[in-house]
Design a protein around this motif. Structure first.
Motif, PDB file in Angstrom:
ATOM      1  N   ASP A 135       0.851  -1.197   0.000  1.00  0.00           N
ATOM      2  CA  ASP A 135       0.000   0.000   0.000  1.00  0.00           C
ATOM      3  C   ASP A 135       0.889   1.250   0.000  1.00  0.00           C
ATOM      4  OD1 ASP A 135      -3.116   0.802   0.976  1.00  0.00           O
ATOM      5  OD2 ASP A 135      -1.564   2.292   1.411  1.00  0.00           O
ATOM      6  N   PHE A 156       0.648  -0.181  -4.689  1.00  0.00           N
ATOM      7  CA  PHE A 156      -0.724   0.110  -5.131  1.00  0.00           C
ATOM      8  C   PHE A 156      -1.253   1.345  -4.414  1.00  0.00           C
ATOM      9  CE2 PHE A 156      -2.994  -1.681  -1.467  1.00  0.00           C
ATOM     10  CZ  PHE A 156      -2.122  -2.660  -1.006  1.00  0.00           C
ATOM     11  N   LYS A 157      -2.203   2.034  -5.096  1.00  0.00           N
ATOM     12  CA  LYS A 157      -2.758   3.265  -4.528  1.00  0.00           C
ATOM     13  C   LYS A 157      -3.392   2.946  -3.175  1.00  0.00           C
ATOM     14  CE  LYS A 157      -3.813   5.248  -9.013  1.00  0.00           C
ATOM     15  NZ  LYS A 157      -4.838   4.927 -10.006  1.00  0.00           N
ATOM     16  N   HIS A 158      -3.300   3.916  -2.284  1.00  0.00           N
ATOM     17  CA  HIS A 158      -3.726   3.694  -0.909  1.00  0.00           C
ATOM     18  C   HIS A 158      -5.155   3.145  -0.816  1.00  0.00           C
ATOM     19  CE1 HIS A 158      -4.275   4.132   3.301  1.00  0.00           C
ATOM     20  NE2 HIS A 158      -5.106   5.149   3.207  1.00  0.00           N
ATOM     21  N   ASN A 159      -5.260   1.970  -0.182  1.00  0.00           N
ATOM     22  CA  ASN A 159      -6.560   1.321   0.060  1.00  0.00           C
ATOM     23  C   ASN A 159      -7.340   1.040  -1.226  1.00  0.00           C
ATOM     24  OD1 ASN A 159      -6.264   1.100   2.787  1.00  0.00           O
ATOM     25  ND2 ASN A 159      -7.550   2.847   3.323  1.00  0.00           N
ATOM     26  N   ASP A 160      -6.658   0.972  -2.364  1.00  0.00           N
ATOM     27  CA  ASP A 160      -7.348   0.836  -3.650  1.00  0.00           C
ATOM     28  C   ASP A 160      -7.273  -0.625  -4.120  1.00  0.00           C
ATOM     29  OD1 ASP A 160      -8.140   0.916  -6.337  1.00  0.00           O
ATOM     30  OD2 ASP A 160      -7.367   2.957  -6.608  1.00  0.00           O
ATOM     31  N   THR A 161      -8.355  -1.357  -3.900  1.00  0.00           N
ATOM     32  CA  THR A 161      -8.343  -2.794  -4.219  1.00  0.00           C
ATOM     33  C   THR A 161      -8.274  -3.025  -5.728  1.00  0.00           C
ATOM     34  OG1 THR A 161     -10.750  -2.725  -4.058  1.00  0.00           O
ATOM     35  CG2 THR A 161      -9.571  -3.546  -2.142  1.00  0.00           C
ATOM     36  N   ALA A 162      -8.914  -2.142  -6.507  1.00  0.00           N
ATOM     37  CA  ALA A 162      -8.897  -2.306  -7.970  1.00  0.00           C
ATOM     38  C   ALA A 162      -7.470  -2.153  -8.489  1.00  0.00           C
ATOM     39  CB  ALA A 162      -9.823  -1.283  -8.623  1.00  0.00           C
ATOM     40  N   ASP A 163      -6.774  -1.167  -7.959  1.00  0.00           N
ATOM     41  CA  ASP A 163      -5.390  -0.946  -8.399  1.00  0.00           C
ATOM     42  C   ASP A 163      -4.516  -2.137  -8.017  1.00  0.00           C
ATOM     43  OD1 ASP A 163      -3.500   0.756  -9.682  1.00  0.00           O
ATOM     44  OD2 ASP A 163      -2.613   1.161  -7.721  1.00  0.00           O
ATOM     45  N   LYS A 166      -5.270  -5.010 -10.375  1.00  0.00           N
ATOM     46  CA  LYS A 166      -4.731  -4.713 -11.714  1.00  0.00           C
ATOM     47  C   LYS A 166      -3.228  -5.044 -11.753  1.00  0.00           C
ATOM     48  CE  LYS A 166      -3.879  -0.557 -13.365  1.00  0.00           C
ATOM     49  NZ  LYS A 166      -4.087   0.869 -13.350  1.00  0.00           N
ATOM     50  N   ASP A 190      -7.655   6.588   8.808  1.00  0.00           N
ATOM     51  CA  ASP A 190      -8.566   5.769   7.991  1.00  0.00           C
ATOM     52  C   ASP A 190      -8.187   4.295   8.111  1.00  0.00           C
ATOM     53  OD1 ASP A 190      -6.170   6.217   6.666  1.00  0.00           O
ATOM     54  OD2 ASP A 190      -7.064   6.086   4.679  1.00  0.00           O
TER      55      ASP A 190
END
Ligand code: PLP
Length: 402
Positions: A135, A156-163, A166, A190
């Motif tokens: 993260d 990966f982008k913070h807390n971004d499951t799609a990223d 991918k 958060d």
């Protein structure tokens, strides 16, 4: 080369950027926390930025266990865990931690920082061709662990499951994978989408590594963290935590399967070549964990105080970030103003809130990070609100919501 001059220039550069840190000289008063004595000003102050989130550092059971073990076993452990430093207290603590997280085993380290660095670097180094997915907001100790592993990493982008997914899909499905993330992010307050990360890990046969440093003791019916609260502890392969925040002591740990823990125990230099934590600390930490497993009182009172502080600061028009946890960040957005606000609070109001500047947070997002505890009284809260109002006015800090 003039080494002294070189290093003096580095310090001067920090000062120019407003990043030179001065350590406060505060002594917490056991039994009267959040009161502390300020040796610089010769006066008592109220601490509003401690990570002893529940005040367990002064809990009578914790202190009794600490004193008792020190009297029985002495001050230091006397060696590494392998060579003469292993005591029964360390083993009991690890059993307690394994039970807390519903895992087969646990392993303690001298700090949460060392736990992350040692565990991540060791696991990823051992796995041939391992890729680590990290993260973007992960703590420095995880970043250093990743670096020391020598493994390939993807951020990966913070807390971004799609990223995250991918990135995984772009990699060879056969390569070993480790996904590293936190539950409570300590500067914004958060929380990570733990269940969704587990779903992704299961779909792609990846290991999950969760840092619960700011959540253990605080969330879940027994203080097992956000993973306990969200019912996903059993889906996380390695849970990492600290004994230094809600448990009020010092030290770090990981919990997982016996095999995973054994591998770190036998292969991690940060475990093997470092002296064991003092047995009295192990005993005190165990007392703290045991207490918070059974008692909801501290958590409930803390939630009440946190809600009140957030509501009062928002009513005051202060730029409180939208934290969903016990952390209350108030945006300043400038390093010099942030330091000045902290100094004013301490000098004129005897309120201690350390400024949070780069590199702990991104430039332009400098902030005051407030951590209410169950021990903060109604009078403490009132005093805090008036102090912040005064400092915001005097320094003309923007009030707009960040
Ligand atoms: N992980 C996170 C997310 C942290 O914020 C910290 C410290 O603040 C650590 C790990 C390190 O824990 P410790 O203070 O026990 O070394």
């Amino acid at each position: 080369m003039d080494y002294e001059q070189f290093f003096a220039d580095r310090i001067a550069a920090l000062k120019d950027e407003g990043r030179y840190r001065r350590f406060a000289q505060l002594e917490r008063r056991a039994g009267r926390f959040p009161a502390a004595f300020d040796h610089v000003r010769g006066d008592e102050v109220t601490v509003w930025c401690s990570n002893d989130y529940l005040g367990m550092g002064q809990h009578p059971q914790v202190l009794a266990a600490f004193h008792d073990a020190a009297d029985r076993l002495g001050a230091g452990a006397g060696g590494t865990r392998n060579i003469s430093g292993n005591t029964h207290e360390h083993i009991l603590l690890e059993r307690e931690l394994a039970d807390l997280h519903g895992k087969e085993a646990a392993l303690t380290f001298t700090s949460g920082y060392v736990a992350n660095d040692a565990a991540i670097s060791t696991l990823a180094k051992l796995l041939p061709g391992c890729i680590i997915y990290s993260d973007a907001y992960n703590h420095n100790s995880m970043i250093e662990g990743i670096r020391h592993s020598g493994a390939e990493k993807r951020i990966f982008k913070h807390n971004d499951t799609a990223d995250l997914e991918k990135l995984i899909l772009a990699d060879d499905p056969a390569r070993p994978k480790l996904i590293a993330f936190e539950s409570v992010y300590s500067m914004d307050g958060d929380v990570g989408p733990l269940a969704a990360f587990c779903d992704i890990a299961e779909r792609h046969n990846a290991l999950t590594y969760l840092d619960e440093v700011h959540a253990v003791g605080m969330y879940g019916p027994r203080g097992g963290g956000v993973a306990e609260r969200d019912g996903v502890m059993h889906r996380i392969d390695i849970i990492q935590g600290t004994l230094a925040k809600a448990f009020g002591c010092v030290g770090g740990y990981i919990a997982g399967s016996t095999t995973l823990i054994d591998v770190v125990r036998f292969y991690a230099p940060g475990f093997i070549f470092s002296s064991a934590m003092p047995p009295a600390v192990a005993a005190a930490a165990r007392a703290s964990i045991q207490h918070l497993k059974a008692s909801e009182a501290e958590r409930a009172e803390q939630r009440r105080v946190v809600a009140e502080v957030k509501a009062r600061l928002k009513a005051e028009g202060l730029p409180v970030l939208p934290s969903t946890t016990h952390i209350v960040p108030v945006m300043v957005g400038d390093p010099d103003l942030c330091r000045a606000a902290s100094d004013e609070l301490l000098d004129r109001h005897r309120v201690y809130i350390q400024p949070i500047n780069y590199p702990t947070v991104a430039r332009g997002t400098e902030r005051l990070r407030i951590t209410p505890t169950p021990q903060h009284s109604a009078a403490d809260i009132q005093h805090l609100v008036l102090a912040l109002r005064d400092v915001w006015q005097k320094l003309m800090i923007p009030r707009k919501a960040a």
